[in-house]
Write an enzyme that holds these catalytic residues in place. Structure first.
Site, mmCIF file in Angstrom:
data_model
loop_
_atom_site.group_PDB
_atom_site.id
_atom_site.type_symbol
_atom_site.label_atom_id
_atom_site.label_comp_id
_atom_site.label_asym_id
_atom_site.label_seq_id
_atom_site.Cartn_x
_atom_site.Cartn_y
_atom_site.Cartn_z
ATOM 1 N N GLU A 46 32.221 25.747 -33.763
ATOM 2 C CA GLU A 46 30.726 25.730 -32.781
ATOM 3 C C GLU A 46 29.780 26.311 -33.826
ATOM 4 O OE1 GLU A 46 32.118 25.647 -28.077
ATOM 5 O OE2 GLU A 46 32.218 27.651 -29.215
ATOM 6 N N HIS A 67 31.467 29.832 -34.795
ATOM 7 C CA HIS A 67 32.582 30.344 -34.039
ATOM 8 C C HIS A 67 33.926 29.271 -34.184
ATOM 9 C CE1 HIS A 67 34.731 30.454 -29.666
ATOM 10 N NE2 HIS A 67 34.889 31.580 -30.535
ATOM 11 N N ASN A 98 34.403 28.045 -24.563
ATOM 12 C CA ASN A 98 34.896 29.086 -23.579
ATOM 13 C C ASN A 98 34.017 28.893 -22.210
ATOM 14 O OD1 ASN A 98 36.957 29.955 -25.222
ATOM 15 N ND2 ASN A 98 35.547 31.498 -26.361
HETATM 16 P P1 NAI Z 1 41.795 41.282 -35.038
HETATM 17 O O1 NAI Z 1 41.892 42.207 -34.418
HETATM 18 O O2 NAI Z 1 43.088 40.264 -35.627
HETATM 19 O O3 NAI Z 1 40.856 41.382 -36.727
HETATM 20 C C1 NAI Z 1 39.889 42.156 -36.663
HETATM 21 C C2 NAI Z 1 39.860 42.875 -38.136
HETATM 22 O O4 NAI Z 1 38.392 43.512 -38.254
HETATM 23 C C3 NAI Z 1 40.864 44.011 -38.329
HETATM 24 O O5 NAI Z 1 41.724 43.607 -39.441
HETATM 25 C C4 NAI Z 1 40.007 45.232 -38.470
HETATM 26 O O6 NAI Z 1 40.687 46.203 -39.407
HETATM 27 C C5 NAI Z 1 38.717 44.749 -38.856
HETATM 28 N N1 NAI Z 1 37.522 45.556 -38.845
HETATM 29 C C6 NAI Z 1 37.439 46.300 -37.663
HETATM 30 N N2 NAI Z 1 36.133 46.947 -37.928
HETATM 31 C C7 NAI Z 1 35.802 46.730 -39.171
HETATM 32 C C8 NAI Z 1 34.662 47.165 -39.990
HETATM 33 N N3 NAI Z 1 33.926 47.965 -39.720
HETATM 34 N N4 NAI Z 1 34.709 46.691 -41.146
HETATM 35 C C9 NAI Z 1 35.574 45.835 -41.695
HETATM 36 N N5 NAI Z 1 36.548 45.385 -40.937
HETATM 37 C C10 NAI Z 1 36.686 45.675 -39.630
HETATM 38 O O7 NAI Z 1 40.417 40.165 -34.460
HETATM 39 P P2 NAI Z 1 40.355 38.546 -34.464
HETATM 40 O O8 NAI Z 1 41.263 37.884 -33.338
HETATM 41 O O9 NAI Z 1 40.434 38.006 -36.013
HETATM 42 O O10 NAI Z 1 38.927 38.399 -33.907
HETATM 43 C C11 NAI Z 1 37.820 38.721 -34.580
HETATM 44 C C12 NAI Z 1 36.369 38.122 -34.008
HETATM 45 O O11 NAI Z 1 36.556 36.787 -34.051
HETATM 46 C C13 NAI Z 1 36.027 38.749 -32.728
HETATM 47 O O12 NAI Z 1 34.762 38.854 -32.691
HETATM 48 C C14 NAI Z 1 36.584 37.857 -31.715
HETATM 49 O O13 NAI Z 1 35.960 37.644 -30.515
HETATM 50 C C15 NAI Z 1 36.347 36.319 -32.593
HETATM 51 N N6 NAI Z 1 37.298 35.360 -32.249
HETATM 52 C C16 NAI Z 1 38.568 35.343 -32.002
HETATM 53 C C17 NAI Z 1 39.439 34.227 -31.846
HETATM 54 C C18 NAI Z 1 40.853 34.747 -31.440
HETATM 55 O O14 NAI Z 1 41.474 33.602 -30.752
HETATM 56 N N7 NAI Z 1 41.433 35.509 -31.744
HETATM 57 C C19 NAI Z 1 38.859 32.986 -31.535
HETATM 58 C C20 NAI Z 1 37.378 32.845 -31.900
HETATM 59 C C21 NAI Z 1 36.556 34.030 -32.118
#
Ligand code: NAI
Length: 302
Positions: free
Chosen positions: A170, A158, A208
């Site tokens: 993490e 994480h 978190n």
């Molecule tokens: P985001 O929405 O910016 O990016 C997600 C990406 O995954 C998008 O580019 C999307 O096109 C792609 N995607 C979706 N389905 C897909 C698939 N089947 N195959 C390949 N690519 C696919 O989201 P973000 O913020 O980067 O979050 C991603 C993960 O990280 C989530 O699980 C979130 O909980 C976790 N996270 C987010 C944090 C944050 O502050 N934004 C911090 C720590 C963890």
């Protein structure tokens, strides 16, 4: 970063080839850091356009690093950027990427079913030794891993946003994660230049679990009329030494994300008052005021 790599990592790295699924905010950031520390990275997303944007984002972020680090040597700066970008390739085919990987790290949309489906597929094609990890903020790693047959080679990694700046990782062990897998993930985090902490697979891990109830407690205090947003933010910055107040931080994280996390925990533990619904938060989310990313949340950014 490169010096760090040559001094410690070359001897220790078990994880060399990394596939990162999801080139959004988090995936692109992780890809940048992994590439900068000498890993061979394949970034996977659903379309070439998204991947192009992701790589542009990495380049932009590296340019900001170079501006400071190589202020008087722009050519060396450009070389630094190109060297790192050479370590990043992109693909829309997660299966073929996973076939060449020591680690598959998933950072896609926060949806259990979609994450389970991807890992189920990749489990069939990835080499025996390949470790799977998820960057999920709020879903149990155990549930995500459940569709695979490599429970011992599955853990959580994480990261924090923005990944290149934030030092913490993490590292999450489920009850089935082997010690070997856990140590590899710990070591990988160190090689990235991060500081890892060990977590159990419990809701919110460490950060978190403490931070989200604090943020919504600030909203409740304000709802009761016991402090203005501005005063609460000033109070926590100057009184607790926090770099951002809770309303500023909530807007930065995204109010939809906070609501999603707290609603998920509430569904599992409805009697816990820390997870009770927060009217003001729900209203802002319903109005599409999600924080900085939409131009308005608790504060206006336009
Ligand atoms: P985001 O929405 O910016 O990016 C997600 C990406 O995954 C998008 O580019 C999307 O096109 C792609 N995607 C979706 N389905 C897909 C698939 N089947 N195959 C390949 N690519 C696919 O989201 P973000 O913020 O980067 O979050 C991603 C993960 O990280 C989530 O699980 C979130 O909980 C976790 N996270 C987010 C944090 C944050 O502050 N934004 C911090 C720590 C963890």
């Amino acid at each position: 970063l490169c010096r760090h790599f040559s001094s410690s990592a070359v001897r220790n790295v078990v994880i060399k080839n990394v596939t990162i699924i999801g080139g959004g905010q988090m995936g692109a950031g992780i890809a940048q850091v992994a590439a900068a520390t000498g890993h061979s990275v394949t970034l996977v997303d659903t379309s070439d356009d998204i991947l192009k944007t992701a790589v542009k984002g990495i380049e932009g972020s590296l340019k900001r690093v170079v501006k400071k680090k190589f202020a008087d040597k722009p050519e060396a700066g450009e070389e630094f950027i190109q060297k790192i970008l050479q370590n990043v390739s992109t693909s829309t085919d997660s299966g073929s990427a996973a076939q060449r990987s020591d680690l598959v790290l998933e950072a896609i949309v926060e949806n259990l079913k979609i994450k389970q489906d991807i890992f189920h597929q990749l489990d069939k094609v990835a080499p025996e030794h390949t470790i799977f990890a998820s960057n999920t903020s709020s879903l149990p790693i155990t549930d995500i891993a459940s569709t695979t047959s490599r429970l011992d080679r599955f853990g959580g990694l994480h990261f924090f946003n923005p990944v290149p700046m934030m030092k913490l990782v993490e590292v999450v062990a489920t009850s089935a994660t082997s010690k070997e897998t856990f140590d590899s993930l710990l070591n990988f985090s160190k090689v990235l230049g991060k500081t890892p902490v060990s977590c159990k697979d419990t809701p919110g891990f460490i950060v978190n679990r403490l931070l989200v109830p604090y943020l919504v407690e600030a909203v409740r205090l304000h709802e009761r009329g016991h402090g203005s947003k501005e005063d609460v933010d000033i109070a926590m910055k100057l009184g607790a030494g926090h770099p951002m107040g809770p309303f500023e931080l909530a807007d930065y994280v995204g109010l939809d994300t906070i609501k999603f996390i707290i609603d998920g925990w509430s569904a599992k533990d409805p009697s816990n008052p820390l997870f009770a619904p927060i009217e003001m938060l729900n209203k802002l989310v319903a109005e599409g005021k999600l924080g900085k990313k939409t131009g308005e949340g608790f504060y206006k950014y336009k």
